[in-house]
Design an enzyme around this catalytic site. Structure first.
Site, PDB file in Angstrom:
ATOM      1  N   SER A 136       1.340 -10.601  -5.428  1.00 20.43           N
ATOM      2  CA  SER A 136       1.503  -9.570  -6.472  1.00 20.43           C
ATOM      3  C   SER A 136       2.980  -9.499  -6.793  1.00 20.43           C
ATOM      4  O   SER A 136       3.827  -9.900  -5.978  1.00 20.43           O
ATOM      5  CB  SER A 136       1.020  -8.214  -5.939  1.00 20.43           C
ATOM      6  OG  SER A 136       1.418  -7.169  -6.811  1.00 20.43           O
TER       7      SER A 136
ATOM      8  N   TYR B 256       1.211  -1.084   0.299  1.00 20.37           N
ATOM      9  CA  TYR B 256       0.789  -2.244  -0.508  1.00 20.37           C
ATOM     10  C   TYR B 256       1.935  -3.255  -0.610  1.00 20.37           C
ATOM     11  O   TYR B 256       1.745  -4.456  -0.393  1.00 20.37           O
ATOM     12  CB  TYR B 256       0.368  -1.741  -1.891  1.00 20.37           C
ATOM     13  CG  TYR B 256      -0.228  -2.783  -2.801  1.00 20.37           C
ATOM     14  CD1 TYR B 256      -1.517  -3.265  -2.604  1.00 20.37           C
ATOM     15  CD2 TYR B 256       0.491  -3.275  -3.901  1.00 20.37           C
ATOM     16  CE1 TYR B 256      -2.074  -4.214  -3.464  1.00 20.37           C
ATOM     17  CE2 TYR B 256      -0.059  -4.215  -4.765  1.00 20.37           C
ATOM     18  CZ  TYR B 256      -1.339  -4.677  -4.541  1.00 20.37           C
ATOM     19  OH  TYR B 256      -1.881  -5.608  -5.394  1.00 20.37           O
TER      20      TYR B 256
HETATM   21  N1  NAP Z   1      -5.007  -5.465 -10.349  1.00 15.44           N
HETATM   22  C1  NAP Z   1      -3.714  -5.747 -10.286  1.00 15.44           C
HETATM   23  O1  NAP Z   1      -2.889  -5.180 -11.035  1.00 15.44           O
HETATM   24  C2  NAP Z   1      -3.204  -6.772  -9.325  1.00 15.44           C
HETATM   25  C3  NAP Z   1      -1.932  -7.320  -9.552  1.00 15.44           C
HETATM   26  C4  NAP Z   1      -1.444  -8.274  -8.667  1.00 15.44           C
HETATM   27  C5  NAP Z   1      -2.200  -8.666  -7.574  1.00 15.44           C
HETATM   28  N2  NAP Z   1      -3.447  -8.102  -7.375  1.00 15.44           N
HETATM   29  C6  NAP Z   1      -4.182  -8.549  -6.202  1.00 15.44           C
HETATM   30  O2  NAP Z   1      -5.322  -9.240  -6.660  1.00 15.44           O
HETATM   31  C7  NAP Z   1      -6.345  -9.184  -5.664  1.00 15.44           C
HETATM   32  C8  NAP Z   1      -7.664  -8.776  -6.324  1.00 15.44           C
HETATM   33  O3  NAP Z   1      -7.509  -7.467  -6.834  1.00 15.44           O
HETATM   34  P1  NAP Z   1      -8.254  -6.939  -8.142  1.00 15.44           P
HETATM   35  O4  NAP Z   1      -7.218  -6.338  -8.985  1.00 15.44           O
HETATM   36  O5  NAP Z   1      -9.144  -7.984  -8.684  1.00 15.44           O
HETATM   37  O6  NAP Z   1      -9.054  -5.723  -7.486  1.00 15.44           O
HETATM   38  P2  NAP Z   1     -10.603  -5.326  -7.431  1.00 15.44           P
HETATM   39  O7  NAP Z   1     -11.227  -5.538  -8.769  1.00 15.44           O
HETATM   40  O8  NAP Z   1     -10.609  -3.969  -6.828  1.00 15.44           O
HETATM   41  O9  NAP Z   1     -11.199  -6.389  -6.411  1.00 15.44           O
HETATM   42  C9  NAP Z   1     -10.983  -6.310  -5.032  1.00 15.44           C
HETATM   43  C10 NAP Z   1     -11.986  -7.215  -4.354  1.00 15.44           C
HETATM   44  O10 NAP Z   1     -11.779  -7.162  -2.925  1.00 15.44           O
HETATM   45  C11 NAP Z   1     -13.059  -6.941  -2.309  1.00 15.44           C
HETATM   46  N3  NAP Z   1     -12.896  -6.260  -1.030  1.00 15.44           N
HETATM   47  C12 NAP Z   1     -12.309  -5.050  -0.823  1.00 15.44           C
HETATM   48  N4  NAP Z   1     -12.367  -4.734   0.475  1.00 15.44           N
HETATM   49  C13 NAP Z   1     -13.011  -5.768   1.106  1.00 15.44           C
HETATM   50  C14 NAP Z   1     -13.388  -6.028   2.446  1.00 15.44           C
HETATM   51  N5  NAP Z   1     -13.089  -5.174   3.442  1.00 15.44           N
HETATM   52  N6  NAP Z   1     -14.059  -7.171   2.727  1.00 15.44           N
HETATM   53  C15 NAP Z   1     -14.360  -8.051   1.721  1.00 15.44           C
HETATM   54  N7  NAP Z   1     -14.016  -7.866   0.437  1.00 15.44           N
HETATM   55  C16 NAP Z   1     -13.349  -6.724   0.131  1.00 15.44           C
HETATM   56  C17 NAP Z   1     -13.820  -6.100  -3.324  1.00 15.44           C
HETATM   57  O11 NAP Z   1     -15.228  -6.247  -3.178  1.00 15.44           O
HETATM   58  P3  NAP Z   1     -16.202  -5.255  -2.380  1.00 15.44           P
HETATM   59  O12 NAP Z   1     -15.812  -3.857  -2.727  1.00 15.44           O
HETATM   60  O13 NAP Z   1     -17.545  -5.691  -2.868  1.00 15.44           O
HETATM   61  O14 NAP Z   1     -15.977  -5.593  -0.939  1.00 15.44           O
HETATM   62  C18 NAP Z   1     -13.407  -6.781  -4.622  1.00 15.44           C
HETATM   63  O15 NAP Z   1     -14.206  -7.925  -4.851  1.00 15.44           O
HETATM   64  C19 NAP Z   1      -5.848  -8.196  -4.616  1.00 15.44           C
HETATM   65  O16 NAP Z   1      -5.298  -8.907  -3.531  1.00 15.44           O
HETATM   66  C20 NAP Z   1      -4.761  -7.441  -5.341  1.00 15.44           C
HETATM   67  O17 NAP Z   1      -3.806  -6.934  -4.462  1.00 15.44           O
HETATM   68  C21 NAP Z   1      -3.962  -7.188  -8.236  1.00 15.44           C
END
Ligand code: NAP
Length: 240
Positions: A141, A154
């Site tokens: 990130s 985070y």
């Molecule tokens: N959104 C942003 O602005 C952003 C920016 C930079 C980086 N990121 C990074 O991108 C990655 C994906 O984030 P996203 O934005 O796509 O968020 P998201 O839509 O909330 O997706 C998070 C995913 O992680 C899974 N997850 C959460 N807890 C888990 C657990 N204990 N075991 C297995 N799976 C789990 C969730 O599925 P379940 O709830 O079904 O388990 C979901 O599929 C993360 O690492 C985040 O830090 C996000």
């Protein structure tokens, strides 16, 4: 896609939502067979309905149950083939001033964002070393490069993930294994809807999950002699 990459197996964590969902779909479109992993089976099945039946497996599992990760990788290898691409994407944010951050929340963030990528890498690396190839892509990130008030847990997890990624890259490059750290700025996903994230940002100025997925596929399908070590992908109109 080059024929030597076709049919290879990718394991994508957090594939039920956001970046992981978009990445899993894009990888199947690019010719990979994909293991989609997250906790919520319903949502995983919903994603898989967009995919041809012989191109994926769905595994509902809480990745922070570390003693089950060996079985998880074994299941993927039995149902598909050895993992050639690991996308460490699952992540969570808990937002609070560090002074008030409950240790249980801190531990949850560290476990999923930092320890799971290590634990999964340890499970797939022996096979990758044996085959002298493999790719691990860590979704870091912009919060792995910059700090933001109230996002201390985070940021600490993502700074750690970037350090993990850089160190691992040095440790495995001699065996033809590629490690990539992708640092997206803000992405319009369900992460921002979480009850643990109280932030009211302009979602329309954020990156789409599809844009991040495109970069993952691009990195994963580079010729084997090339590795994208790090990339920062920012929204062109957003603040971060
Ligand atoms: N959104 C942003 O602005 C952003 C920016 C930079 C980086 N990121 C990074 O991108 C990655 C994906 O984030 P996203 O934005 O796509 O968020 P998201 O839509 O909330 O997706 C998070 C995913 O992680 C899974 N997850 C959460 N807890 C888990 C657990 N204990 N075991 C297995 N799976 C789990 C969730 O599925 P379940 O709830 O079904 O388990 C979901 O599929 C993360 O690492 C985040 O830090 C996000």
């Amino acid at each position: 896609m080059a024929s030597e990459l076709k049919d290879r197996v990718a394991l994508v964590t957090g594939a039920s939502s956001g970046i992981g969902r978009a990445t899993a779909i894009a990888l199947v479109e690019a010719g990979f067979r994909v293991a989609l992993v997250a906790r919520n089976l319903e949502r995983l099945l919903e994603v898989s309905r967009e995919l041809p039946a012989d191109r994926f497996v769905v595994i509902a599992q809480d990745l922070t149950e570390f003693d089950q990760l060996a079985d998880l990788v074994q299941t993927v290898e039995t149902k598909l083939d050895p993992v050639d691409l690991l996308v460490n994407n699952a992540g969570v944010a808990y937002v609070a001033p560090l002074e008030q951050m409950p240790l249980s929340d801190w531990n949850q963030v560290m476990a999923l964002n930092l320890t799971v990528p290590l634990a999964l890498a340890q499970k797939v690396l022996p096979g990758m070393r044996q085959r002298q190839r493999g790719t691990i892509i860590n979704i870091v990130s912009i919060a792995g490069q910059r700090t933001f008030p109230n996002w201390g847990a985070y940021c600490a997890s993502k700074f750690g993930l970037l350090a993990f990624s850089r160190t691992l890259a040095e440790e495995v490059r001699g065996d033809g294994i590629r490690v990539t750290a992708l640092c997206p700025g803000s992405v319009d996903t369900a992460l921002w809807d979480s009850e643990h994230v109280k932030a009211d940002f302009d979602r329309s100025a954020m990156l789409s999950a599809d844009s991040v997925a495109r970069l993952v596929v691009w990195a994963a399908t580079l010729p084997p002699e090339a590795v994208l070590e790090e990339a920062t992908l920012m929204p062109s109109r957003g603040a971060f």
